[in-house]
Scaffold this motif. Structure first.
Motif, PDB file in Angstrom:
ATOM      1  N   ASP A 195       0.873  -1.426   0.160  1.00 50.03           N
ATOM      2  CA  ASP A 195      -0.032  -0.113  -0.013  1.00 50.03           C
ATOM      3  C   ASP A 195       1.024   1.229   0.114  1.00 50.03           C
ATOM      4  OD1 ASP A 195      -2.158  -1.705   0.305  1.00 50.03           O
ATOM      5  OD2 ASP A 195      -2.556  -1.350   2.135  1.00 50.03           O
ATOM      6  N   PRO A 196       0.390   2.222  -0.520  1.00 48.07           N
ATOM      7  CA  PRO A 196       1.155   3.777  -0.297  1.00 48.07           C
ATOM      8  C   PRO A 196       1.193   4.056   0.744  1.00 48.07           C
ATOM      9  CG  PRO A 196      -1.023   3.787  -1.935  1.00 48.07           C
ATOM     10  CD  PRO A 196      -0.934   2.374  -1.259  1.00 48.07           C
ATOM     11  N   GLU A 197       2.620   4.462   1.249  1.00 49.84           N
ATOM     12  CA  GLU A 197       3.076   4.671   2.661  1.00 49.84           C
ATOM     13  C   GLU A 197       2.674   6.403   2.913  1.00 49.84           C
ATOM     14  OE1 GLU A 197       7.147   3.755   3.652  1.00 49.84           O
ATOM     15  OE2 GLU A 197       6.826   1.831   3.040  1.00 49.84           O
ATOM     16  N   PRO A 198       2.657   6.770   4.332  1.00 49.29           N
ATOM     17  CA  PRO A 198       2.100   8.036   4.512  1.00 49.29           C
ATOM     18  C   PRO A 198       3.464   9.004   3.880  1.00 49.29           C
ATOM     19  CG  PRO A 198       1.662   6.442   6.398  1.00 49.29           C
ATOM     20  CD  PRO A 198       2.545   5.851   5.250  1.00 49.29           C
ATOM     21  N   LEU A 199       3.087  10.132   3.854  1.00 56.80           N
ATOM     22  CA  LEU A 199       4.032  11.324   3.567  1.00 56.80           C
ATOM     23  C   LEU A 199       4.208  12.141   4.740  1.00 56.80           C
ATOM     24  CD1 LEU A 199       2.674  12.409  -0.001  1.00 56.80           C
ATOM     25  CD2 LEU A 199       4.478  10.739   0.471  1.00 56.80           C
ATOM     26  N   PRO A 200       5.443  12.306   5.085  1.00 60.66           N
ATOM     27  CA  PRO A 200       5.852  13.306   6.023  1.00 60.66           C
ATOM     28  C   PRO A 200       4.953  14.707   5.965  1.00 60.66           C
ATOM     29  CG  PRO A 200       7.502  13.360   4.677  1.00 60.66           C
ATOM     30  CD  PRO A 200       6.493  12.307   4.158  1.00 60.66           C
ATOM     31  N   PRO A 201       5.007  15.510   7.005  1.00 60.21           N
ATOM     32  CA  PRO A 201       4.323  16.747   7.003  1.00 60.21           C
ATOM     33  C   PRO A 201       5.147  17.715   5.969  1.00 60.21           C
ATOM     34  CG  PRO A 201       4.382  16.235   9.258  1.00 60.21           C
ATOM     35  CD  PRO A 201       5.088  15.032   8.535  1.00 60.21           C
ATOM     36  N   VAL A 202       4.596  18.281   5.088  1.00 66.43           N
ATOM     37  CA  VAL A 202       4.926  19.166   4.105  1.00 66.43           C
ATOM     38  C   VAL A 202       4.202  20.332   4.038  1.00 66.43           C
ATOM     39  CG1 VAL A 202       5.945  17.332   2.732  1.00 66.43           C
ATOM     40  CG2 VAL A 202       3.681  18.230   2.135  1.00 66.43           C
ATOM     41  N   ASP A 203       5.032  21.391   3.443  1.00 70.63           N
ATOM     42  CA  ASP A 203       4.320  22.738   3.183  1.00 70.63           C
ATOM     43  C   ASP A 203       3.571  22.930   2.011  1.00 70.63           C
ATOM     44  OD1 ASP A 203       5.746  24.264   5.564  1.00 70.63           O
ATOM     45  OD2 ASP A 203       7.438  23.415   4.560  1.00 70.63           O
ATOM     46  N   TYR A 204       3.962  22.075   0.795  1.00 71.46           N
ATOM     47  CA  TYR A 204       3.376  22.120  -0.350  1.00 71.46           C
ATOM     48  C   TYR A 204       3.261  20.678  -0.926  1.00 71.46           C
ATOM     49  CZ  TYR A 204       4.542  27.130  -0.195  1.00 71.46           C
ATOM     50  OH  TYR A 204       4.752  28.317   0.486  1.00 71.46           O
ATOM     51  N   LEU A 205       2.286  20.275  -1.623  1.00 71.12           N
ATOM     52  CA  LEU A 205       1.883  19.074  -2.082  1.00 71.12           C
ATOM     53  C   LEU A 205       1.247  19.128  -3.570  1.00 71.12           C
ATOM     54  CD1 LEU A 205       1.788  16.001  -1.537  1.00 71.12           C
ATOM     55  CD2 LEU A 205      -0.833  16.325  -0.844  1.00 71.12           C
ATOM     56  N   VAL A 206       1.924  18.569  -4.270  1.00 71.85           N
ATOM     57  CA  VAL A 206       1.658  18.246  -5.762  1.00 71.85           C
ATOM     58  C   VAL A 206       1.070  16.950  -5.953  1.00 71.85           C
ATOM     59  CG1 VAL A 206       2.225  18.490  -8.187  1.00 71.85           C
ATOM     60  CG2 VAL A 206       3.646  19.891  -6.551  1.00 71.85           C
ATOM     61  N   SER A 207      -0.327  16.846  -6.152  1.00 71.46           N
ATOM     62  CA  SER A 207      -0.804  15.567  -6.279  1.00 71.46           C
ATOM     63  C   SER A 207      -1.598  15.112  -7.262  1.00 71.46           C
ATOM     64  CB  SER A 207      -1.896  15.430  -4.913  1.00 71.46           C
ATOM     65  OG  SER A 207      -2.724  14.169  -5.072  1.00 71.46           O
ATOM     66  N   GLU A 208      -1.435  13.770  -7.903  1.00 72.24           N
ATOM     67  CA  GLU A 208      -2.167  13.420  -9.248  1.00 72.24           C
ATOM     68  C   GLU A 208      -3.616  13.364  -8.544  1.00 72.24           C
ATOM     69  OE1 GLU A 208      -3.549  10.147  -9.819  1.00 72.24           O
ATOM     70  OE2 GLU A 208      -2.615   8.572  -8.773  1.00 72.24           O
ATOM     71  N   SER A 209      -4.553  13.204  -9.699  1.00 72.22           N
ATOM     72  CA  SER A 209      -5.997  13.204  -9.466  1.00 72.22           C
ATOM     73  C   SER A 209      -6.684  12.480 -10.629  1.00 72.22           C
ATOM     74  CB  SER A 209      -6.360  14.795  -9.397  1.00 72.22           C
ATOM     75  OG  SER A 209      -6.097  15.358 -10.833  1.00 72.22           O
ATOM     76  N   THR A 210      -5.986  11.446 -10.897  1.00 65.58           N
ATOM     77  CA  THR A 210      -6.468  10.717 -12.062  1.00 65.58           C
ATOM     78  C   THR A 210      -7.997   9.924 -11.673  1.00 65.58           C
ATOM     79  OG1 THR A 210      -4.256  10.012 -12.448  1.00 65.58           O
ATOM     80  CG2 THR A 210      -6.089   8.801 -13.556  1.00 65.58           C
ATOM     81  N   TYR A 211      -8.266   9.462 -10.718  1.00 66.69           N
ATOM     82  CA  TYR A 211      -9.460   9.121 -10.183  1.00 66.69           C
ATOM     83  C   TYR A 211     -10.305   9.710  -9.078  1.00 66.69           C
ATOM     84  CZ  TYR A 211      -9.426   4.327 -12.666  1.00 66.69           C
ATOM     85  OH  TYR A 211      -9.570   3.259 -13.415  1.00 66.69           O
ATOM     86  N   GLY A 212     -10.025  11.160  -9.279  1.00 60.99           N
ATOM     87  CA  GLY A 212     -11.149  11.942  -8.582  1.00 60.99           C
ATOM     88  C   GLY A 212     -12.180  11.670  -8.961  1.00 60.99           C
ATOM     89  N   GLY A 213     -13.217  11.699  -7.933  1.00 63.03           N
ATOM     90  CA  GLY A 213     -14.695  11.458  -8.186  1.00 63.03           C
ATOM     91  C   GLY A 213     -15.171  10.246  -8.599  1.00 63.03           C
ATOM     92  N   ARG A 214     -14.174   9.265  -8.499  1.00 63.13           N
ATOM     93  CA  ARG A 214     -14.427   7.985  -9.027  1.00 63.13           C
ATOM     94  C   ARG A 214     -13.959   6.984  -7.986  1.00 63.13           C
ATOM     95  NH1 ARG A 214     -12.135   6.877 -14.779  1.00 63.13           N
ATOM     96  NH2 ARG A 214     -10.583   8.321 -14.029  1.00 63.13           N
ATOM     97  N   LEU A 215     -14.804   5.944  -7.775  1.00 59.89           N
ATOM     98  CA  LEU A 215     -14.631   4.866  -6.640  1.00 59.89           C
ATOM     99  C   LEU A 215     -14.248   3.500  -7.460  1.00 59.89           C
ATOM    100  CD1 LEU A 215     -17.037   5.860  -3.852  1.00 59.89           C
ATOM    101  CD2 LEU A 215     -14.490   6.430  -4.160  1.00 59.89           C
ATOM    102  N   HIS A 216     -13.746   2.698  -7.180  1.00 62.94           N
ATOM    103  CA  HIS A 216     -13.328   1.202  -7.788  1.00 62.94           C
ATOM    104  C   HIS A 216     -14.382   0.591  -7.124  1.00 62.94           C
ATOM    105  CE1 HIS A 216      -9.612   2.161  -9.339  1.00 62.94           C
ATOM    106  NE2 HIS A 216      -8.936   2.335  -8.296  1.00 62.94           N
ATOM    107  N   SER A 217     -14.672  -0.482  -7.980  1.00 62.27           N
ATOM    108  CA  SER A 217     -15.491  -1.529  -7.609  1.00 62.27           C
ATOM    109  C   SER A 217     -15.316  -2.373  -6.543  1.00 62.27           C
ATOM    110  CB  SER A 217     -15.790  -2.525  -8.823  1.00 62.27           C
ATOM    111  OG  SER A 217     -16.384  -1.889 -10.090  1.00 62.27           O
ATOM    112  N   ARG A 218     -16.241  -2.550  -5.497  1.00 60.99           N
ATOM    113  CA  ARG A 218     -16.044  -3.308  -4.121  1.00 60.99           C
ATOM    114  C   ARG A 218     -17.129  -4.268  -3.963  1.00 60.99           C
ATOM    115  NH1 ARG A 218     -12.356   0.268  -1.795  1.00 60.99           N
ATOM    116  NH2 ARG A 218     -12.445   2.278  -2.830  1.00 60.99           N
TER     117      ARG A 218
END
Length: 461
Positions: A195-218
């Motif tokens: 699984d993705p590991e937690p990131l340490p506290p930062v001042d700025y974050l550049v994040s991907e958003s490919t699946y923003g608004g979508r949920l995988h089948s469960r």
């Protein structure tokens, strides 16, 4: 410190971000922009002098993050390319494969003749090898000093073997700031990968958003989904199951899951062919780094019975063997690239099986608009392939259970590791408009400051 978003802005491909410090320039990723199939125009132009870049940091090997590195090198970049060891090895495979793709686009067929009517290749094998000579590999979690005022730490982020989030600590004018780049965020519980590991506290974050608004089948598990489809297509009826899959990442996860299914006797034996030389080479790299697999996969492969018992799987090497697979008349599973059906040996198998009532084609990944895969998924009754109109009698199925991208909740979880009162800004990239807006809205509801940059937009940090 100035951040400029140069790629994957309000779109998915072409990731590239420039971080400019006092007398030191860092490029994060240098991917191919193939959003509009205008790779010549979009990728030959850099809005900076490549010779002024001091170092490149690569999040992972996929071509939309690594694919324009040889162009950068050929235009004057003379520094190091930093990444994990698996990323370096997988990138070399994918960059060499890109050369073949460029050449195939250039050497188009006209009737029985081959003519060079396509665009000139962006680069060739010589430029790829010059690029891979610049790779310097670093381990996860080990602080690496780039410059007297800059340190780098790579954090495992899932998605692909060796994929990393980048955390930079920068000291300028007596002030220290941290900025993180997620690269592509993996999903939780993915086959083979942790699984993705937690990131340490930062001042700025550049994040991907490919699946923003979508949920995988469960509603079901990947194992159960594959059991159901294989039972229907290969056991209940004596047919064949064809699975288009990207050679690196998706194919290894699929092969591992099939190994678990058949090695544990959940289904009777069915012959499996992986018809992709690139997938075979990538699998060897996966086997080289067992310590980077998740605990379940490590335990599974540690049991020699699981490996020796999976005798039904074969890697197809040359074209002759591939033709033999096409003529194999027993029930079987064929895994071949490319995942969107745009070129590769998968087209051979489609050509001979689209009109086969006893064939099922299972899509396990995204197919971009206009691709052959997208036309099949939308239900086109006739597909033109090799100058011939083919009726689609095969059964078409799709699942998102092998998508390597985290969904909306996974993306939110990465950002939620940051305190909204101390995280100064989230920059959302690598997503289509709808996804960007959905993720931005959810983050703003939780009091995060969010910006959706335009291509070329700069920010003083």
């Amino acid at each position: 410190m100035k951040l400029t978003i140069l790629g994957a802005a309000e779109q998915v491909t072409g990731s590239m971000h420039l971080l400019q410090l006092t007398n030191y320039n860092i490029l994060i990723d240098c991917g191919l922009d193939y959003e509009k199939d205008t790779y010549q125009h979009e990728n030959l132009y850099f809005p900076f002098d490549p010779s002024t870049i001091d170092v490149v940091i690569l999040t992972h090997a996929h071509i939309d993050h690594s694919g324009n590195l040889p162009t950068l090198v050929s235009m004057g970049f003379n520094g190091q390319i930093l990444c994990t060891a698996p990323t370096a090895e997988l990138s070399e495979l994918l960059l060499l494969d890109s050369v073949n793709v460029f050449l195939s686009k250039q050497n188009k067929r006209s009737g029985s003749k081959r003519s060079r009517t396509g665009p000139e290749p962006l680069y060739q094998q010589k430029q790829v090898m010059e690029t891979t000579d610049r790779f310097v590999t670093i381990a996860f979690h080990k602080e690496f000093r780039l410059h007297e005022n800059v340190t780098l730490t790579l954090i495992p982020i899932g998605h692909l073997l060796g994929a990393a989030a980048i955390v930079l600590t920068v000291t300028e004018n007596g002030s220290t700031k941290k900025i993180a780049f997620t690269g592509d965020i993996g999903r939780k519980g993915y086959p083979l990968l942790s699984d993705p590991e937690p990131l340490p506290p930062v001042d700025y974050l550049v994040s991907e958003s490919t699946y923003g608004g979508r949920l995988h089948s469960r509603d079901t598990t990947l194992t159960q989904k594959l059991i159901d489809i294989i039972s229907e297509s290969c056991i209940k009826y004596p047919g064949r199951l064809i699975i288009p899959a990207f050679s690196i990442g998706r194919t290894q996860a699929l092969a591992y899951t099939l190994n678990k299914i058949f090695s544990t006797g959940l289904l009777p034996p069915v012959k499996i062919f992986i018809d992709s030389p690139l997938a075979g080479a990538a699998t060897e790299i996966y086997q080289k780094y067992p310590q980077l697999l998740n605990r379940e996969a490590q335990d599974f492969y540690a049991d020699k019975n699981n490996n020796s018992g999976f005798k039904e799987l074969s890697y197809v090497q040359d074209k002759r063997e591939s033709i033999a697979v096409a003529n194999y008349h027993e029930p079987c599973i064929i895994i071949s690239s490319a995942g969107m059906l745009e070129g590769g040996r998968i087209q051979d198998h489609l050509y001979y099986n689209l009109q086969n009532y006893y064939c099922t084609i299972l899509f396990i990944g995204y197919c971009a608009k206009g691709t052959l895969g997208e036309r099949l998924l939308r239900g086109d009754p006739i597909i033109r392939l090799r100058n011939r109109d083919l009726m689609v009698y095969a059964t078409i199925k799709q699942t998102d259970l092998l998508s390597g991208h985290g969904d909306h909740n996974d993306l939110m979880d990465i950002v939620r590791q940051q305190n909204p009162s101390t995280l100064k800004q989230v920059f959302l990239v690598h997503g289509e408009h709808k996804s960007l807006q959905a993720l931005s809205g959810s983050l703003q509801e939780e009091n995060y400051a969010v910006t959706i940059p335009k291509k070329g937009e700069s920010f003083e940090l």
